[in-house]
Scaffold this motif. Structure first.
Motif, mmCIF file in Angstrom:
data_model
loop_
_atom_site.group_PDB
_atom_site.id
_atom_site.type_symbol
_atom_site.label_atom_id
_atom_site.label_comp_id
_atom_site.label_asym_id
_atom_site.label_seq_id
_atom_site.Cartn_x
_atom_site.Cartn_y
_atom_site.Cartn_z
ATOM 1 N N ALA A 88 0.852 -1.196 0.000
ATOM 2 C CA ALA A 88 0.000 0.000 0.000
ATOM 3 C C ALA A 88 0.883 1.238 0.000
ATOM 4 O O ALA A 88 1.866 1.301 0.740
ATOM 5 C CB ALA A 88 -0.904 0.005 1.227
ATOM 6 N N PHE A 89 0.529 2.228 -0.823
ATOM 7 C CA PHE A 89 1.298 3.472 -0.811
ATOM 8 C C PHE A 89 0.602 4.561 -0.007
ATOM 9 O O PHE A 89 1.153 5.650 0.172
ATOM 10 C CB PHE A 89 1.616 3.954 -2.228
ATOM 11 C CG PHE A 89 0.424 4.194 -3.109
ATOM 12 C CD1 PHE A 89 -0.217 5.422 -3.098
ATOM 13 C CD2 PHE A 89 -0.043 3.207 -3.950
ATOM 14 C CE1 PHE A 89 -1.311 5.661 -3.906
ATOM 15 C CE2 PHE A 89 -1.135 3.434 -4.774
ATOM 16 C CZ PHE A 89 -1.775 4.665 -4.749
ATOM 17 N N ASN A 90 -0.606 4.293 0.478
ATOM 18 C CA ASN A 90 -1.304 5.196 1.390
ATOM 19 C C ASN A 90 -2.452 4.413 2.033
ATOM 20 O O ASN A 90 -2.728 3.271 1.637
ATOM 21 C CB ASN A 90 -1.799 6.462 0.674
ATOM 22 C CG ASN A 90 -2.797 6.169 -0.431
ATOM 23 O OD1 ASN A 90 -3.332 5.070 -0.541
ATOM 24 N ND2 ASN A 90 -3.060 7.168 -1.262
ATOM 25 N N PRO A 91 -3.133 4.975 3.018
ATOM 26 C CA PRO A 91 -4.224 4.238 3.662
ATOM 27 C C PRO A 91 -5.356 3.868 2.717
ATOM 28 O O PRO A 91 -5.955 2.800 2.852
ATOM 29 C CB PRO A 91 -4.701 5.209 4.755
ATOM 30 C CG PRO A 91 -3.502 6.034 5.070
ATOM 31 C CD PRO A 91 -2.814 6.228 3.761
ATOM 32 N N LEU A 92 -5.653 4.729 1.754
ATOM 33 C CA LEU A 92 -6.751 4.450 0.843
ATOM 34 C C LEU A 92 -6.453 3.238 -0.036
ATOM 35 O O LEU A 92 -7.337 2.426 -0.321
ATOM 36 C CB LEU A 92 -7.034 5.680 -0.021
ATOM 37 C CG LEU A 92 -8.440 5.806 -0.617
ATOM 38 C CD1 LEU A 92 -9.499 5.782 0.478
ATOM 39 C CD2 LEU A 92 -8.541 7.074 -1.444
ATOM 40 N N SER A 93 -5.201 3.094 -0.458
ATOM 41 C CA SER A 93 -4.851 1.917 -1.262
ATOM 42 C C SER A 93 -4.920 0.641 -0.431
ATOM 43 O O SER A 93 -5.177 -0.444 -0.963
ATOM 44 C CB SER A 93 -3.467 2.085 -1.891
ATOM 45 O OG SER A 93 -2.459 2.217 -0.920
ATOM 46 N N ALA A 94 -4.712 0.753 0.876
ATOM 47 C CA ALA A 94 -4.885 -0.419 1.746
ATOM 48 C C ALA A 94 -6.335 -0.888 1.749
ATOM 49 O O ALA A 94 -6.614 -2.093 1.804
ATOM 50 C CB ALA A 94 -4.433 -0.092 3.172
ATOM 51 N N LYS A 95 -7.265 0.061 1.677
ATOM 52 C CA LYS A 95 -8.679 -0.303 1.581
ATOM 53 C C LYS A 95 -8.957 -1.064 0.286
ATOM 54 O O LYS A 95 -9.726 -2.026 0.266
ATOM 55 C CB LYS A 95 -9.541 0.957 1.637
ATOM 56 C CG LYS A 95 -9.433 1.741 2.934
ATOM 57 C CD LYS A 95 -10.289 1.153 4.027
ATOM 58 C CE LYS A 95 -11.760 1.453 3.798
ATOM 59 N NZ LYS A 95 -12.587 0.959 4.925
ATOM 60 N N LEU A 96 -8.333 -0.647 -0.797
ATOM 61 C CA LEU A 96 -8.500 -1.354 -2.067
ATOM 62 C C LEU A 96 -7.962 -2.777 -1.982
ATOM 63 O O LEU A 96 -8.571 -3.719 -2.498
ATOM 64 C CB LEU A 96 -7.779 -0.600 -3.186
ATOM 65 C CG LEU A 96 -8.399 0.704 -3.672
ATOM 66 C CD1 LEU A 96 -7.481 1.375 -4.688
ATOM 67 C CD2 LEU A 96 -9.776 0.471 -4.268
ATOM 68 N N ILE A 97 -6.808 -2.938 -1.332
ATOM 69 C CA ILE A 97 -6.214 -4.264 -1.170
ATOM 70 C C ILE A 97 -7.158 -5.174 -0.393
ATOM 71 O O ILE A 97 -7.368 -6.342 -0.749
ATOM 72 C CB ILE A 97 -4.846 -4.144 -0.457
ATOM 73 C CG1 ILE A 97 -3.833 -3.453 -1.374
ATOM 74 C CG2 ILE A 97 -4.329 -5.521 -0.021
ATOM 75 C CD1 ILE A 97 -2.563 -3.015 -0.680
#
Length: 303
Positions: free
Chosen positions: A31-40
């Motif tokens: 993840a490159f930010n918290p929002l991308s962690a949500k996508l993962i």
């Protein structure tokens, strides 16, 4: 809303359980930010990875040990708090001597991480897939791992020992180093820059803990499939910079279009919509909180 509902302790326990029971290697995109962690999380992966190279690049710095413990712990904690998945972070060389390594582990625990990997490079380190790396001797590497293991307060916090000796000393030294790090208490081994699947298999046969594979693009290892890695004995796979590279590639091309055309109109079909963004950040829940709690006024009897 605000934070994940799953506690850090529960995430760590889940990661431990999945490592021992999953039929295929666990997959942790970076993840490159918290929002991308949500996508993962929404995409169905088993965990989230926070790469030191990504953190460095996001700060406009090369991956040569310039980031601090505070920066890494804070930014990794921001990612970990926004996902129900366990999050593992790259802790470089532990940010100092064994006492610093111990403090790093406890700070990462406090920030909600499920584990970290600590490497045996000389500090300041270099990217694991570049030439010119130097590693410390086995005794120093062992001290780092022992300090990390002794410092953790949650026994499920994963201590991953990364070794970079393959590039300079070959596979035999990698196997010997891996065994020494496991004897020091490492829960997992991360042999960096393996040449092929047979090398992963050799490391996996030599230790009685799970093995991690780094599937980074443009590196020394080919981009093997999850199935291939599983058959070689790997139990966890990271894709550290994949999302950042994709995002930056798209951003760079989009800026070229905007510069030439003077409008972003042709780019809109490629964008995440406002509705999708609001869905990802759970905008509805925040509105409900505002309506039902923040602006709530109890009825009071007249008189």
């Amino acid at each position: 809303m605000l934070h994940a509902r799953t506690s850090p302790a529960a995430k760590r326990a889940t990661l431990r359980e999945r490592l021992s029971t999953a039929e295929q290697p666990l997959r942790l995109p970076g993840a490159f930010n918290p929002l991308s962690a949500k996508l993962i999380e929404e995409a169905g992966f088993e965990g989230v990875y926070v790469s030191g190279a990504v953190l460095s690049a996001d700060l406009g710095l090369p991956d040569i040990g310039l980031t601090t413990q505070t920066e890494v712990a804070l930014r990794a904690g921001h990612v970990a708090r926004m996902t129900e998945l366990p999050t593992i972070v790259d802790a470089d060389t532990g940010f100092g001597e064994p006492m610093n390594v111990a403090r790093t582990v406890q700070v990462l625990e406090d920030n909600g991480l499920a584990g970290c990997h600590i490497e045996d490079q000389v500090n300041p380190k270099r990217c694991g897939h570049l030439a010119g790396k130097e590693t410390v001797d086995t005794a120093t590497a062992v001290k780092r791992i022992r300090a990390a293991v002794d410092a953790r307060r949650d026994g499920n916090f994963l201590i991953i020992a990364r070794t970079d000796v393959r590039a300079a000393e070959g596979l035999a030294s990698t196997v010997a180093r891996a065994r020494a790090l496991v004897d020091a208490g490492a829960d997992m081994v991360f042999p960096e820059a393996m040449a092929d699947l047979t090398e992963f298999e050799a490391v996996a046969r030599s230790v009685d803990v799970p093995v991690l594979a780094n599937m980074t693009e443009f590196g020394r290892s080919a981009l093997f499939t999850v199935r291939q890695l599983g058959e070689a004995g790997v139990r966890l796979v990271i894709y550290p910079v994949t999302l950042l590279r994709l995002a930056m590639g798209v951003a760079e091309r989009a800026l070229g279009v905007l510069a030439v055309q003077g409008t972003q109109a042709d780019l809109v079909p490629e964008m995440q919509t406002r509705a999708r963004l609001y869905d990802l950040v759970d905008y509805v829940a925040y509105n409900a909180f505002d309506d039902q709690i923040f602006t709530y006024r109890p009825d009071t009897p007249e008189g």
